[in-house]
Design a protein around this motif. Structure first.
Motif, PDB file in Angstrom:
ATOM      1  N   GLY A 194       0.815  -1.202   0.000  1.00 56.26           N
ATOM      2  CA  GLY A 194       0.000   0.000   0.000  1.00 56.26           C
ATOM      3  C   GLY A 194       0.850   1.253   0.000  1.00 56.26           C
ATOM      4  N   ALA A 195       0.276   2.354  -0.474  1.00 56.97           N
ATOM      5  CA  ALA A 195       1.013   3.618  -0.551  1.00 56.97           C
ATOM      6  C   ALA A 195       1.173   4.224   0.842  1.00 56.97           C
ATOM      7  CB  ALA A 195       0.274   4.587  -1.478  1.00 56.97           C
ATOM      8  N   LEU A 196       2.139   5.139   0.959  1.00 56.27           N
ATOM      9  CA  LEU A 196       2.405   5.795   2.231  1.00 56.27           C
ATOM     10  C   LEU A 196       1.171   6.582   2.672  1.00 56.27           C
ATOM     11  CD1 LEU A 196       4.542   6.432   4.395  1.00 56.27           C
ATOM     12  CD2 LEU A 196       5.168   8.454   3.045  1.00 56.27           C
ATOM     13  N   GLY A 197       0.763   6.367   3.910  1.00 56.02           N
ATOM     14  CA  GLY A 197      -0.408   7.044   4.446  1.00 56.02           C
ATOM     15  C   GLY A 197      -1.717   6.449   4.004  1.00 56.02           C
ATOM     16  N   GLU A 198      -1.668   5.325   3.315  1.00 55.37           N
ATOM     17  CA  GLU A 198      -2.875   4.675   2.811  1.00 55.37           C
ATOM     18  C   GLU A 198      -2.918   3.251   3.311  1.00 55.37           C
ATOM     19  OE1 GLU A 198      -3.503   3.301  -1.507  1.00 55.37           O
ATOM     20  OE2 GLU A 198      -4.523   5.236  -1.436  1.00 55.37           O
ATOM     21  N   ALA A 199      -4.080   2.822   3.768  1.00 54.84           N
ATOM     22  CA  ALA A 199      -4.196   1.476   4.311  1.00 54.84           C
ATOM     23  C   ALA A 199      -3.912   0.440   3.236  1.00 54.84           C
ATOM     24  CB  ALA A 199      -5.584   1.250   4.894  1.00 54.84           C
ATOM     25  N   SER A 200      -3.238  -0.625   3.619  1.00 52.78           N
ATOM     26  CA  SER A 200      -2.978  -1.727   2.698  1.00 52.78           C
ATOM     27  C   SER A 200      -4.277  -2.434   2.372  1.00 52.78           C
ATOM     28  CB  SER A 200      -1.990  -2.709   3.316  1.00 52.78           C
ATOM     29  OG  SER A 200      -1.915  -3.881   2.533  1.00 52.78           O
ATOM     30  N   SER A 201      -4.409  -2.873   1.114  1.00 54.00           N
ATOM     31  CA  SER A 201      -5.601  -3.617   0.699  1.00 54.00           C
ATOM     32  C   SER A 201      -5.192  -4.987   0.191  1.00 54.00           C
ATOM     33  CB  SER A 201      -6.371  -2.839  -0.370  1.00 54.00           C
ATOM     34  OG  SER A 201      -6.983  -1.702   0.170  1.00 54.00           O
ATOM     35  N   GLN A 202      -4.382  -5.672   0.954  1.00 55.89           N
ATOM     36  CA  GLN A 202      -3.976  -7.022   0.588  1.00 55.89           C
ATOM     37  C   GLN A 202      -5.161  -7.970   0.753  1.00 55.89           C
ATOM     38  OE1 GLN A 202      -0.552  -8.161   2.854  1.00 55.89           O
ATOM     39  NE2 GLN A 202       0.749  -6.561   2.009  1.00 55.89           N
ATOM     40  N   GLY A 203      -5.263  -8.914  -0.176  1.00 51.17           N
ATOM     41  CA  GLY A 203      -6.340  -9.880  -0.067  1.00 51.17           C
ATOM     42  C   GLY A 203      -6.653 -10.537  -1.390  1.00 51.17           C
ATOM     43  N   LEU A 204      -7.825 -11.149  -1.454  1.00 54.59           N
ATOM     44  CA  LEU A 204      -8.284 -11.895  -2.626  1.00 54.59           C
ATOM     45  C   LEU A 204      -9.635 -11.354  -3.076  1.00 54.59           C
ATOM     46  CD1 LEU A 204      -7.558 -15.565  -1.489  1.00 54.59           C
ATOM     47  CD2 LEU A 204      -6.376 -14.359  -3.322  1.00 54.59           C
ATOM     48  N   GLN A 205      -9.824 -11.334  -4.383  1.00 56.49           N
ATOM     49  CA  GLN A 205     -11.130 -10.982  -4.951  1.00 56.49           C
ATOM     50  C   GLN A 205     -11.408 -11.891  -6.138  1.00 56.49           C
ATOM     51  OE1 GLN A 205     -12.151  -7.242  -7.391  1.00 56.49           O
ATOM     52  NE2 GLN A 205     -12.977  -6.765  -5.362  1.00 56.49           N
ATOM     53  N   VAL A 206     -12.602 -12.439  -6.193  1.00 58.17           N
ATOM     54  CA  VAL A 206     -12.989 -13.313  -7.298  1.00 58.17           C
ATOM     55  C   VAL A 206     -14.323 -12.848  -7.855  1.00 58.17           C
ATOM     56  CG1 VAL A 206     -11.760 -15.288  -6.308  1.00 58.17           C
ATOM     57  CG2 VAL A 206     -14.190 -14.971  -5.818  1.00 58.17           C
ATOM     58  N   ALA A 207     -14.553 -13.146  -9.116  1.00 58.23           N
ATOM     59  CA  ALA A 207     -15.817 -12.787  -9.757  1.00 58.23           C
ATOM     60  C   ALA A 207     -16.051 -13.721 -10.929  1.00 58.23           C
ATOM     61  CB  ALA A 207     -15.804 -11.326 -10.221  1.00 58.23           C
ATOM     62  N   VAL A 208     -17.305 -14.020 -11.179  1.00 57.09           N
ATOM     63  CA  VAL A 208     -17.684 -14.813 -12.351  1.00 57.09           C
ATOM     64  C   VAL A 208     -19.054 -14.341 -12.797  1.00 57.09           C
ATOM     65  CG1 VAL A 208     -18.689 -16.682 -10.960  1.00 57.09           C
ATOM     66  CG2 VAL A 208     -17.942 -17.127 -13.315  1.00 57.09           C
ATOM     67  N   SER A 209     -19.226 -14.219 -14.109  1.00 55.19           N
ATOM     68  CA  SER A 209     -20.498 -13.736 -14.647  1.00 55.19           C
ATOM     69  C   SER A 209     -20.747 -14.372 -16.009  1.00 55.19           C
ATOM     70  CB  SER A 209     -20.492 -12.210 -14.775  1.00 55.19           C
ATOM     71  OG  SER A 209     -19.507 -11.804 -15.702  1.00 55.19           O
ATOM     72  N   SER A 210     -21.989 -14.330 -16.430  1.00 57.13           N
ATOM     73  CA  SER A 210     -22.378 -14.810 -17.759  1.00 57.13           C
ATOM     74  C   SER A 210     -23.448 -13.889 -18.310  1.00 57.13           C
ATOM     75  CB  SER A 210     -22.895 -16.254 -17.705  1.00 57.13           C
ATOM     76  OG  SER A 210     -24.102 -16.333 -16.962  1.00 57.13           O
ATOM     77  N   THR A 211     -23.501 -13.803 -19.627  1.00 55.81           N
ATOM     78  CA  THR A 211     -24.492 -12.936 -20.255  1.00 55.81           C
ATOM     79  C   THR A 211     -25.857 -13.581 -20.337  1.00 55.81           C
ATOM     80  OG1 THR A 211     -23.801 -13.738 -22.437  1.00 55.81           O
ATOM     81  CG2 THR A 211     -22.748 -11.729 -21.606  1.00 55.81           C
ATOM     82  N   GLY A 212     -25.929 -14.886 -20.123  1.00 54.07           N
ATOM     83  CA  GLY A 212     -27.200 -15.591 -20.186  1.00 54.07           C
ATOM     84  C   GLY A 212     -27.028 -17.049 -19.824  1.00 54.07           C
ATOM     85  N   PRO A 213     -28.127 -17.779 -19.746  1.00 59.04           N
ATOM     86  CA  PRO A 213     -28.040 -19.205 -19.394  1.00 59.04           C
ATOM     87  C   PRO A 213     -27.322 -20.001 -20.473  1.00 59.04           C
ATOM     88  CG  PRO A 213     -30.260 -18.627 -20.096  1.00 59.04           C
ATOM     89  CD  PRO A 213     -29.510 -17.343 -19.985  1.00 59.04           C
ATOM     90  N   LEU A 214     -26.658 -21.093 -20.054  1.00 61.04           N
ATOM     91  CA  LEU A 214     -25.911 -21.945 -20.970  1.00 61.04           C
ATOM     92  C   LEU A 214     -26.687 -23.231 -21.230  1.00 61.04           C
ATOM     93  CD1 LEU A 214     -22.336 -21.631 -19.399  1.00 61.04           C
ATOM     94  CD2 LEU A 214     -23.389 -20.183 -21.149  1.00 61.04           C
ATOM     95  N   SER A 215     -26.445 -23.805 -22.394  1.00 67.78           N
ATOM     96  CA  SER A 215     -27.064 -25.087 -22.718  1.00 67.78           C
ATOM     97  C   SER A 215     -26.358 -26.203 -21.949  1.00 67.78           C
ATOM     98  CB  SER A 215     -26.973 -25.345 -24.222  1.00 67.78           C
ATOM     99  OG  SER A 215     -25.615 -25.534 -24.609  1.00 67.78           O
ATOM    100  N   GLU A 216     -26.946 -27.368 -21.971  1.00 66.53           N
ATOM    101  CA  GLU A 216     -26.350 -28.508 -21.275  1.00 66.53           C
ATOM    102  C   GLU A 216     -24.969 -28.825 -21.853  1.00 66.53           C
ATOM    103  OE1 GLU A 216     -25.737 -31.715 -18.743  1.00 66.53           O
ATOM    104  OE2 GLU A 216     -27.187 -30.076 -18.657  1.00 66.53           O
ATOM    105  N   THR A 217     -24.850 -28.777 -23.177  1.00 72.51           N
ATOM    106  CA  THR A 217     -23.557 -29.045 -23.818  1.00 72.51           C
ATOM    107  C   THR A 217     -22.515 -28.012 -23.409  1.00 72.51           C
ATOM    108  OG1 THR A 217     -24.639 -30.060 -25.728  1.00 72.51           O
ATOM    109  CG2 THR A 217     -22.374 -29.305 -26.023  1.00 72.51           C
ATOM    110  N   GLU A 218     -22.922 -26.753 -23.360  1.00 72.59           N
ATOM    111  CA  GLU A 218     -21.989 -25.699 -22.983  1.00 72.59           C
ATOM    112  C   GLU A 218     -21.583 -25.820 -21.524  1.00 72.59           C
ATOM    113  OE1 GLU A 218     -23.682 -22.324 -26.125  1.00 72.59           O
ATOM    114  OE2 GLU A 218     -24.409 -22.400 -24.053  1.00 72.59           O
ATOM    115  N   ARG A 219     -22.515 -26.189 -20.657  1.00 70.68           N
ATOM    116  CA  ARG A 219     -22.187 -26.339 -19.245  1.00 70.68           C
ATOM    117  C   ARG A 219     -21.218 -27.494 -19.033  1.00 70.68           C
ATOM    118  NH1 ARG A 219     -25.698 -27.911 -16.115  1.00 70.68           N
ATOM    119  NH2 ARG A 219     -27.494 -28.397 -17.457  1.00 70.68           N
ATOM    120  N   GLN A 220     -21.403 -28.579 -19.755  1.00 67.55           N
ATOM    121  CA  GLN A 220     -20.483 -29.711 -19.639  1.00 67.55           C
ATOM    122  C   GLN A 220     -19.094 -29.333 -20.167  1.00 67.55           C
ATOM    123  OE1 GLN A 220     -22.227 -33.090 -21.615  1.00 67.55           O
ATOM    124  NE2 GLN A 220     -23.857 -33.347 -20.095  1.00 67.55           N
TER     125      GLN A 220
END
Length: 520
Positions: A194-220
């Motif tokens: 972290g920068a001087l005078g600024e709190a450290s933001s160490q850690g983990l972040q995850v994200a997952v998204s889709s634009t729409g539902p997937l077919s059975e073939t696509e999910r497999q």
């Protein structure tokens, strides 16, 4: 000093509580100094304790989604204020964990954080996110979770969460399906102080998204990538010597997915892994690596201009190219780790390349040329066209462990195939050209001693090699009429003897070769 010039926390600590303290007056002082209206004051003579939440009043926080135990600050009557102590750092979640596999894996990886490797921080997260994305659903997916390693309870939580992306190493996987849907996955690991005078933001972040539902073939097909993604991240996340293992991703279902892109960015300078990019799709495939060992770049065409030969021919061609790479690396004294990354990338991408010709000019010609590809193929390499290169610094040690040689090497290898047909004349011409170039410059201590450039006493070398192999095939009326292969090689080694920073001797060793081979 006026009270308004103090920070909220120092304003409270600067107050000297007494048994007869006015609770409302103290509350008013905290508010005037910019403190939270929710500040709670508990007075018990002869001490006073303050438990202060800096969260906004309108932020509703579930019981299991806080900074952990709030910091209790205790002061005792004294002639002067005690020095301000550093706030206790605690873990903090952006969203209350629901006991899901992703949050559990994040907590486990955070427990392993002392290992200080990207592999330990990435472990299991890719497969867990893909498992969520491949689960049955009738609506688009939106999931995100953040875990701060050492949150500062005196600063707003959201600001610390927002800073996690700043300076973080990010993994991004994007997959596009044949039906038009897109799946995006991201893992961010922040280990910056972290920068001087600024709190450290160490850690983990995850994200997952889709634009729409997937077919059975696509999910497999998506679930089938889990182990491949884990293998790729485990290799690339090695602390000292990253490895490239993308064979599991290269085996993606081309009937379900039109494109797969894996991108990794690490802002840490001179890291073992600074960046990595893998692109697979209908437009071809590419791989790029940048790190402490050097740089690797490969690009393969989507499909061969003619159908490829047997798997045995392709593997033999890959082995032949790897021998060329080894010979050039040995002559140029290239770094062994960099060469290993290049060879692994080369063999994996070519081993998974499509074997069916795409926009084949011979197939578009008249029917008499239908069998020409099968006749010409054994005379060609059996590989799709490509461009590949590596470059990087290197150093070598003598038998006593002292550096006695250092320099830089750059190597390129490529193949290009062109097909020209004339349906009226029933003729066809095929030209396949493979090119190879090596440039290497290095300095070396004499008599196997330790290299001391400042002394101005060493030998200086320059390697400049070029090699071109062209295969020319002609056919008339669906019959091969000629097939020749020409090989042109030019090698030049220059050696300079430097004594006290002056070149006292210079020698050039050229070598040229031209061969013409009749293939039929």
């Amino acid at each position: 000093m006026p009270l308004t010039s103090l920070s909220p926390l120092s304003a409270v600590r600067g107050a000297v509580p007494t048994p007869s303290i006015d609770r409302e007056a103290l509350r008013q002082r905290v508010q005037e100094a910019g403190g939270s209206a929710q500040a709670l004051v508990s007075v018990a003579a002869p001490t006073a304790s303050l438990i202060w939440s800096s969260l906004p009043q309108d932020r509703a926080v579930p019981p299991d989604n806080t900074y952990g135990p709030l910091l209790s600050i205790t002061s005792t009557p004294a002639a002067k204020a005690e020095p301000t102590e550093a706030p206790q750092r605690v873990q903090a979640w952006a969203t209350a964990p629901a006991g899901d596999a992703i949050s559990r894996q994040m907590a486990l990886n955070e427990f392993r954080r002392p290992e200080r490797t990207l592999a330990s921080q990435w472990n299991g997260l890719g497969s867990a996110l893909l498992s969520l994305a491949s689960a049955p659903s009738t609506s688009p997916l939106q999931y995100q979770q953040t875990l701060l390693s050492a949150a500062d309870p005196t600063q707003p939580l959201q600001a610390q969460l927002d800073r996690l992306q700043k300076g973080a190493t990010t993994v991004t996987l994007q997959i596009k399906t044949r039906s038009g849907q897109t799946v995006d996955l991201q893992i961010a690991v922040n280990r910056q102080p972290g920068a001087l005078g600024e709190a450290s933001s160490q850690g983990l972040q995850v994200a997952v998204s889709s634009t729409g539902p997937l077919s059975e073939t696509e999910r497999q097909a998506l679930a089938a990538l889990s182990q491949g993604l884990e293998d790729a991240l485990a290799g690339l996340g090695h602390a000292d010597a990253p490895e490239i293992n993308v064979s599991g991703l290269l085996a993606y279902d081309r009937s379900a997915f039109s494109q797969l892109t894996l991108d990794i960015q690490n802002p840490t300078e001179s890291a073992a892994l600074e960046s990595f990019a893998l692109h697979l799709g209908d437009d071809g495939s590419s791989l790029a690596y940048l790190g402490a060992a050097g740089k690797v770049d490969l690009r393969l065409d989507a499909a061969p201009p003619l159908q490829t030969g047997s798997e045995q021919q392709r593997q033999a061609a890959i082995a032949q190219q790897l021998q060329l790479i080894d010979a050039a690396a040995h002559r140029g004294h290239a770094d062994e780790k960099l060469v290993a990354l290049f060879k692994n990338s080369f063999s994996q991408l070519h081993g998974a390349a499509p074997t069916t010709a795409g926009d084949n000019p011979l197939d578009q010609a008249s029917a008499v040329n239908t069998g020409l590809a099968e006749k010409a193929q054994p005379l060609l390499s059996g590989l799709v066209d490509f461009e590949a290169s590596f470059s990087g610094d290197f150093s070598h040690t003598n038998r006593w462990g002292n550096v006695n040689e250092q320099g830089q090497a750059q190597y390129t290898l490529s193949q290009r195939t062109t097909v020209d047909t004339d349906p009226k004349e029933k003729t066809a011409g095929i030209i396949q050209t493979q090119s190879e170039q090596l440039q290497s410059n290095y300095v070396k201590a004499r008599h196997d001693g330790a290299l001391d450039i400042e002394s101005g006493n060493f030998d200086r070398y320059a390697i400049d090699d070029h090699r071109t192999v062209s295969t020319l095939i002609s056919a008339v009326d669906n019959q091969l009429t000629s097939a020749v292969r020409s090989t042109d090689r030019q090698q030049l080694e220059t050696r300079e003897t430097v004594v006290k920073h002056r070149v006292v001797d210079r020698r050039e060793t050229p070598d040229q070769q031209h061969l013409l081979t009749l293939l039929m």
